[in-house]
Write a protein that holds these residues in place. Structure first.
Motif, short mmCIF file in Angstrom:
data_model
loop_
_atom_site.label_atom_id
_atom_site.label_comp_id
_atom_site.label_asym_id
_atom_site.label_seq_id
_atom_site.Cartn_x
_atom_site.Cartn_y
_atom_site.Cartn_z
N ASN A 134 41.83 -12.94 54.23
CA ASN A 134 41.90 -12.15 55.62
C ASN A 134 43.61 -12.13 55.98
O ASN A 134 43.55 -13.56 56.21
CB ASN A 134 40.94 -12.55 56.49
CG ASN A 134 41.19 -11.75 57.85
OD1 ASN A 134 42.40 -10.98 58.09
ND2 ASN A 134 40.44 -11.87 58.83
N LYS B 104 37.77 -2.16 48.78
CA LYS B 104 37.17 -2.42 50.24
C LYS B 104 38.08 -3.52 50.64
O LYS B 104 38.98 -4.05 50.39
CB LYS B 104 35.85 -3.44 49.98
CG LYS B 104 35.97 -4.80 49.17
CD LYS B 104 34.76 -5.26 48.84
CE LYS B 104 34.53 -6.48 48.02
NZ LYS B 104 33.51 -7.30 47.91
N GLN B 105 38.23 -3.52 52.09
CA GLN B 105 39.12 -4.32 53.08
C GLN B 105 39.05 -5.98 52.72
O GLN B 105 40.16 -6.60 52.91
CB GLN B 105 38.93 -4.18 54.39
CG GLN B 105 37.66 -4.17 54.97
CD GLN B 105 37.22 -5.53 55.57
OE1 GLN B 105 38.34 -6.43 55.69
NE2 GLN B 105 36.03 -6.23 55.72
N SER B 106 38.00 -6.52 52.20
CA SER B 106 37.93 -7.93 51.96
C SER B 106 38.53 -8.80 50.95
O SER B 106 38.81 -9.89 51.07
CB SER B 106 36.39 -8.35 52.36
OG SER B 106 35.93 -7.99 51.31
N ALA C 31 41.54 -7.40 48.86
CA ALA C 31 42.89 -6.54 48.74
C ALA C 31 43.31 -6.68 47.37
O ALA C 31 43.90 -6.04 46.66
CB ALA C 31 43.76 -6.65 50.01
N CYS D 248 41.09 -5.95 44.54
CA CYS D 248 41.01 -4.44 44.22
C CYS D 248 42.45 -3.81 43.81
O CYS D 248 42.21 -2.78 42.77
CB CYS D 248 40.89 -3.71 45.68
SG CYS D 248 39.19 -4.02 46.43
N GLU E 233 36.01 6.20 49.52
CA GLU E 233 37.06 5.01 49.95
C GLU E 233 36.89 4.79 51.31
O GLU E 233 36.98 3.74 51.88
CB GLU E 233 38.40 5.55 49.65
CG GLU E 233 39.63 4.62 50.07
CD GLU E 233 41.15 5.21 49.66
OE1 GLU E 233 42.05 5.13 50.34
OE2 GLU E 233 41.02 5.60 48.33
N LEU F 79 36.16 0.91 52.83
CA LEU F 79 37.03 0.03 53.61
C LEU F 79 36.39 -0.19 54.86
O LEU F 79 37.02 -1.14 55.48
CB LEU F 79 38.38 1.27 53.78
CG LEU F 79 39.24 1.44 52.78
CD1 LEU F 79 40.39 2.52 53.03
CD2 LEU F 79 39.91 0.02 52.26
N ARG F 80 35.34 0.44 55.17
CA ARG F 80 34.69 -0.05 56.79
C ARG F 80 33.66 -1.29 56.28
O ARG F 80 33.32 -1.64 57.02
CB ARG F 80 33.94 1.09 57.21
CG ARG F 80 35.01 1.96 57.72
CD ARG F 80 34.43 2.96 58.82
NE ARG F 80 33.34 3.74 58.17
CZ ARG F 80 33.37 4.99 57.63
NH1 ARG F 80 34.60 5.62 57.69
NH2 ARG F 80 32.39 5.55 57.19
#
Length: 240
Positions: free
Chosen positions: A88, A140-142, A144, A147, A234, A238-239
């Motif tokens: 994060n 995904k956001q967690s 980065a 990915c 996407e 991302l959520r």
């Protein structure tokens, strides 16, 4: 004539299944593990494999691996090893795996090994296989860094294939796009995982069919969804 394969990250997960299944096909299997303990354990279970210790986060280990294989024809190289460190950037937390280590393992080392071992594969008119992820397409956001690494590896494999075609080389390049697989890396995360056995089987089947893009498990649906609704997958990931 016996074919030879190099599998990185062969001591566990998908890599261990690839090792097992290629042994059943009578390949001469060379496989790597990141530390002596894991390699020693793997060697006891499968002594017929040529096991090599190689920490892909360390440049000198990558170069040493290439030197050890200098005279070896490789019919197939599967860049399988990978690590995913959720992090994060909004917080100031420290993590076990640094960005540099994660990127070395997932992206930089596969690119370096491709350069260092290109003649090994070229001499066998063999194939390169780059194991990427659906997260290269819908991040995904967690995770980065992971990915970004897999997206970079996906692009690298496409560019490499184009270079090989441009230069009329008899070498193939495949990308194996994975969904969520039930491995140590994904423990405690996600649902609807496929087994390492299934992932390995589908990768191997795609290689045998000479597929440029091997869509494993649910990534078939991801690619169809992306074609029909380019931003939906996407946005959902991302959520997540």
């Amino acid at each position: 004539m016996t074919k030879t394969i190099l599998i990185t990250g062969g001591t566990r997960g998908i890599g261990a299944q690839l090792v097992e299944q290629y042994l059943q096909k009578n390949y001469q299997v060379i496989a790597t593990g990141s530390n002596p303990n894991s390699v020693d354990q793997a060697r006891k279970l499968k002594p017929q494999v040529h096991w090599l210790v190689c920490d892909l986060s360390v440049l000198s280990d990558v170069e040493t691996l290439a030197n050890k294989l200098e005279a070896t024809k490789l019919d197939l190289v599967i860049h399988n090893a990978g690590v995913q460190q959720p992090r994060n950037y909004v917080s100031s937390a420290l993590y076990e795996v640094t960005e540099h280590q994660e990127t070395m393992i997932n992206l930089t080392s596969p690119m370096l090994l491709t350069r260092l071992l290109f003649k090994n594969v070229q001499s066998a008119q063999g194939a390169w296989v780059f194991v990427t992820s659906g997260l290269a397409i819908a991040p995904k956001q967690s995770s980065a860094v992971y990915c970004a690494n897999k997206a970079g590896l996906r692009v690298f494999s496409k560019s490499l294939r184009a270079q090989i075609t441009q230069n009329n080389q008899q070498v193939r390049v495949c990308e194996a796009i994975l969904p969520l697989v039930d491995t140590d890396m994904t423990r405690g995360r996600g649902r609807g995982k496929i087994s390492p056995e299934q992932a390995a089987r589908e990768i191997m089947a795609g290689i045998e069919r000479h597929e440029k893009e091997i869509r494993v498990g649910k990534t078939k649906w991801l690619m169809r969804l992306r074609r029909l609704f380019p931003n939906l997958a996407e946005s959902v990931m991302l959520r997540a």
